[in-house]
Design a protein around this motif. Structure first.
Motif, mmCIF file in Angstrom:
data_model
loop_
_atom_site.group_PDB
_atom_site.id
_atom_site.type_symbol
_atom_site.label_atom_id
_atom_site.label_comp_id
_atom_site.label_asym_id
_atom_site.label_seq_id
_atom_site.Cartn_x
_atom_site.Cartn_y
_atom_site.Cartn_z
ATOM 1 N N LEU A 160 46.806 42.681 36.524
ATOM 2 C CA LEU A 160 46.060 41.429 36.613
ATOM 3 C C LEU A 160 47.092 40.314 36.630
ATOM 4 O O LEU A 160 47.927 40.221 35.725
ATOM 5 N N ILE A 161 47.069 39.464 37.664
ATOM 6 C CA ILE A 161 48.096 38.436 37.786
ATOM 7 C C ILE A 161 47.474 37.054 37.952
ATOM 8 O O ILE A 161 46.320 36.907 38.345
ATOM 9 N N TRP A 162 48.265 36.025 37.640
ATOM 10 C CA TRP A 162 47.900 34.632 37.894
ATOM 11 C C TRP A 162 49.190 33.849 38.099
ATOM 12 O O TRP A 162 50.282 34.292 37.712
ATOM 13 N N LYS A 163 49.096 32.705 38.750
ATOM 14 C CA LYS A 163 50.289 31.923 39.052
ATOM 15 C C LYS A 163 50.912 31.355 37.790
ATOM 16 O O LYS A 163 50.210 30.965 36.861
ATOM 17 N N LYS A 164 52.239 31.285 37.770
ATOM 18 C CA LYS A 164 52.940 30.658 36.659
ATOM 19 C C LYS A 164 52.578 29.176 36.597
ATOM 20 O O LYS A 164 52.434 28.513 37.620
ATOM 21 N N HIS A 165 52.427 28.664 35.371
ATOM 22 C CA HIS A 165 52.120 27.247 35.129
ATOM 23 C C HIS A 165 50.771 26.851 35.748
ATOM 24 O O HIS A 165 50.561 25.695 36.098
ATOM 25 N N GLN A 166 49.873 27.822 35.869
ATOM 26 C CA GLN A 166 48.563 27.539 36.455
ATOM 27 C C GLN A 166 47.684 26.764 35.475
ATOM 28 O O GLN A 166 47.633 27.083 34.284
ATOM 29 N N ALA A 167 47.008 25.746 35.981
ATOM 30 C CA ALA A 167 46.056 24.980 35.173
ATOM 31 C C ALA A 167 44.686 25.632 35.318
ATOM 32 O O ALA A 167 44.084 25.588 36.395
ATOM 33 N N PHE A 168 44.203 26.237 34.252
ATOM 34 C CA PHE A 168 42.940 26.958 34.307
ATOM 35 C C PHE A 168 41.750 26.061 33.978
ATOM 36 O O PHE A 168 41.868 25.118 33.193
ATOM 37 N N SER A 169 40.599 26.415 34.553
ATOM 38 C CA SER A 169 39.345 25.826 34.105
ATOM 39 C C SER A 169 39.042 26.409 32.725
ATOM 40 O O SER A 169 39.603 27.452 32.348
ATOM 41 N N PRO A 170 38.160 25.774 31.940
ATOM 42 C CA PRO A 170 37.855 26.314 30.605
ATOM 43 C C PRO A 170 37.366 27.762 30.637
ATOM 44 O O PRO A 170 37.776 28.576 29.807
ATOM 45 N N ILE A 171 36.506 28.092 31.598
ATOM 46 C CA ILE A 171 35.956 29.451 31.639
ATOM 47 C C ILE A 171 37.040 30.459 32.013
ATOM 48 O O ILE A 171 37.080 31.581 31.487
ATOM 49 N N ALA A 172 37.970 30.078 32.905
ATOM 50 C CA ALA A 172 39.062 30.981 33.283
ATOM 51 C C ALA A 172 40.011 31.206 32.111
ATOM 52 O O ALA A 172 40.503 32.323 31.896
ATOM 53 N N GLU A 173 40.257 30.169 31.331
ATOM 54 C CA GLU A 173 41.120 30.287 30.148
ATOM 55 C C GLU A 173 40.504 31.242 29.136
ATOM 56 O O GLU A 173 41.196 32.103 28.569
ATOM 57 N N ARG A 174 39.203 31.130 28.919
ATOM 58 C CA ARG A 174 38.525 32.019 27.978
ATOM 59 C C ARG A 174 38.539 33.457 28.483
ATOM 60 O O ARG A 174 38.717 34.402 27.702
ATOM 61 N N PHE A 175 38.343 33.621 29.774
ATOM 62 C CA PHE A 175 38.349 34.976 30.335
ATOM 63 C C PHE A 175 39.730 35.610 30.199
ATOM 64 O O PHE A 175 39.847 36.796 29.874
ATOM 65 N N LEU A 176 40.776 34.837 30.424
ATOM 66 C CA LEU A 176 42.133 35.364 30.280
ATOM 67 C C LEU A 176 42.382 35.813 28.843
ATOM 68 O O LEU A 176 42.990 36.860 28.607
ATOM 69 N N ASN A 177 41.914 35.043 27.878
ATOM 70 C CA ASN A 177 42.091 35.429 26.477
ATOM 71 C C ASN A 177 41.407 36.766 26.193
ATOM 72 O O ASN A 177 41.944 37.605 25.454
ATOM 73 N N GLN A 178 40.217 36.966 26.781
ATOM 74 C CA GLN A 178 39.525 38.236 26.573
ATOM 75 C C GLN A 178 40.288 39.387 27.234
ATOM 76 O O GLN A 178 40.408 40.470 26.656
ATOM 77 N N MET A 179 40.816 39.148 28.423
ATOM 78 C CA MET A 179 41.557 40.202 29.123
ATOM 79 C C MET A 179 42.857 40.529 28.395
ATOM 80 O O MET A 179 43.316 41.678 28.403
ATOM 81 N N ARG A 180 43.480 39.525 27.765
ATOM 82 C CA ARG A 180 44.683 39.814 26.984
ATOM 83 C C ARG A 180 44.365 40.804 25.866
ATOM 84 O O ARG A 180 45.135 41.728 25.585
ATOM 85 N N GLN A 181 43.234 40.601 25.221
ATOM 86 C CA GLN A 181 42.829 41.517 24.137
ATOM 87 C C GLN A 181 42.492 42.901 24.674
ATOM 88 O O GLN A 181 42.878 43.913 24.104
ATOM 89 N N ALA A 182 41.802 42.916 25.825
ATOM 90 C CA ALA A 182 41.367 44.191 26.388
ATOM 91 C C ALA A 182 42.540 45.035 26.888
ATOM 92 O O ALA A 182 42.495 46.270 26.788
ATOM 93 N N LEU A 183 43.570 44.369 27.416
ATOM 94 C CA LEU A 183 44.687 45.101 28.012
ATOM 95 C C LEU A 183 45.916 45.168 27.103
ATOM 96 O O LEU A 183 46.946 45.700 27.506
ATOM 97 N N SER A 184 45.786 44.638 25.896
ATOM 98 C CA SER A 184 46.940 44.649 24.970
ATOM 99 C C SER A 184 47.197 46.070 24.477
ATOM 100 O O SER A 184 46.268 46.873 24.356
#
Length: 291
Positions: free
Chosen positions: A267-291
């Motif tokens: 799962l990738i995203w651009k470096k220094h990417q400015a996320f929308s609030p929902i994208a930021e929350r989703f990334l946090n969930q994926m970090r937990q799921a894939l940790s």
């Protein structure tokens, strides 16, 4: 050049008819014609060839259409992101996905995430690395899932827990189907199907100095489509396990390559990417799921 004018242009390009486009846009035909003439004057290029009952794009018009689609998509995405700033229950999430059975893990996380944010709207683009990475680079996607090691100078990434296993999909009545695993010598002289990405980046490392003895009959972006050709005995499909139905009823079988060939999923995203609030929350969930 205004986004509204580009929307007008895309409507005419899509309908190939000024009258129908004007009706869809809820503007008069003279207004639409005036806007398109102004666009041609601004660019200094003829964008349309006008015929008796239709309008066709010139080469310059085709180029503008490709660029305009990206610009309008980006404008829509920005607008939705700002609307979502006040929406604590959801928003729009844009993902580009490669083919892999591990996408099921992502789907489960989206399902869980949507229970917490019922206003979530997700938009999925499927394709190979080149297709989804291009959209990610243009800002049209929040995240992409790639079946190859990402460029760490451009992207941040999370790795999926398992690997995709390469093998051959073929008719069950093929002589090769009697083997438990397939070696490179087994494939020499046979018509092969594979994704362009796999043929260029994965298979050479497995076939090594015998790569030039392998024959690519045809390349496919989607394994399912390629499997239909394999089923008709037109060739042998090199692909990941679990992408194609190889049940007893399917008439197809999967045999792994040997030595084993594996590909990791990211799962990738651009470096220094400015996320929308929902994208930021989703990334946090994926970090937990894939940790």
């Amino acid at each position: 050049m205004e986004i509204r004018t580009l929307r007008y242009f895309l409507a005419v390009a899509r309908e190939e008819n000024m009258t129908r486009a004007a009706e869809i846009l809820h503007v008069t035909q003279p207004t639409l014609s005036k806007q398109l003439k102004a666009l041609e004057d601004e660019l200094g290029k003829k964008l349309f060839t006008r015929h008796s009952f239709s309008i066709k794009l010139t080469d310059e018009g085709i180029l503008l259409k490709n660029r305009a689609e990206d610009l309008v998509s980006m404008a829509d995405k920005i607008e939705k992101e700002f609307v979502a700033l006040d929406d604590v229950t959801g928003g729009d999430l844009y993902l580009g996905l490669a083919e892999s059975y591990q996408i099921s893990l992502l789907v489960k996380e989206i399902n869980t995430f949507k229970k917490s944010y019922p206003g979530l709207r997700y938009h999925i683009t499927s394709g190979d690395t080149e297709q989804v990475a291009e959209k990610l680079d243009k800002g049209l996607l929040d995240f992409a899932v790639l079946a190859e090691t990402p460029d760490s100078s451009k992207y941040e990434s999370l790795v999926f827990p398992e690997s995709d296993i390469w093998g051959v999909v073929m008719p069950a009545d093929s002589a090769l189907a009697k083997k438990k695993a397939i070696r490179v010598d087994d494939l020499i002289g046979l018509p092969l199907f594979c994704s362009g990405q796999g043929w260029e980046k994965d298979i050479p490392g497995w076939a090594k100095d015998k790569m030039d003895k392998l024959h690519l009959e045809g390349s496919f972006r989607l394994s399912y489509n390629a499997s239909l050709f394999a089923k008709e005995h037109l060739g042998y499909l090199l692909t990941f396990d679990k992408l194609v139905n190889t049940s007893l009823e399917s008439g197809l079988v999967f045999r792994p390559l040997t030595p084993k060939l594996e590909t990791k999923l990211y799962l990738i995203w651009k470096k220094h990417q400015a996320f929308s609030p929902i994208a930021e929350r989703f990334l946090n969930q994926m970090r937990q799921a894939l940790s």
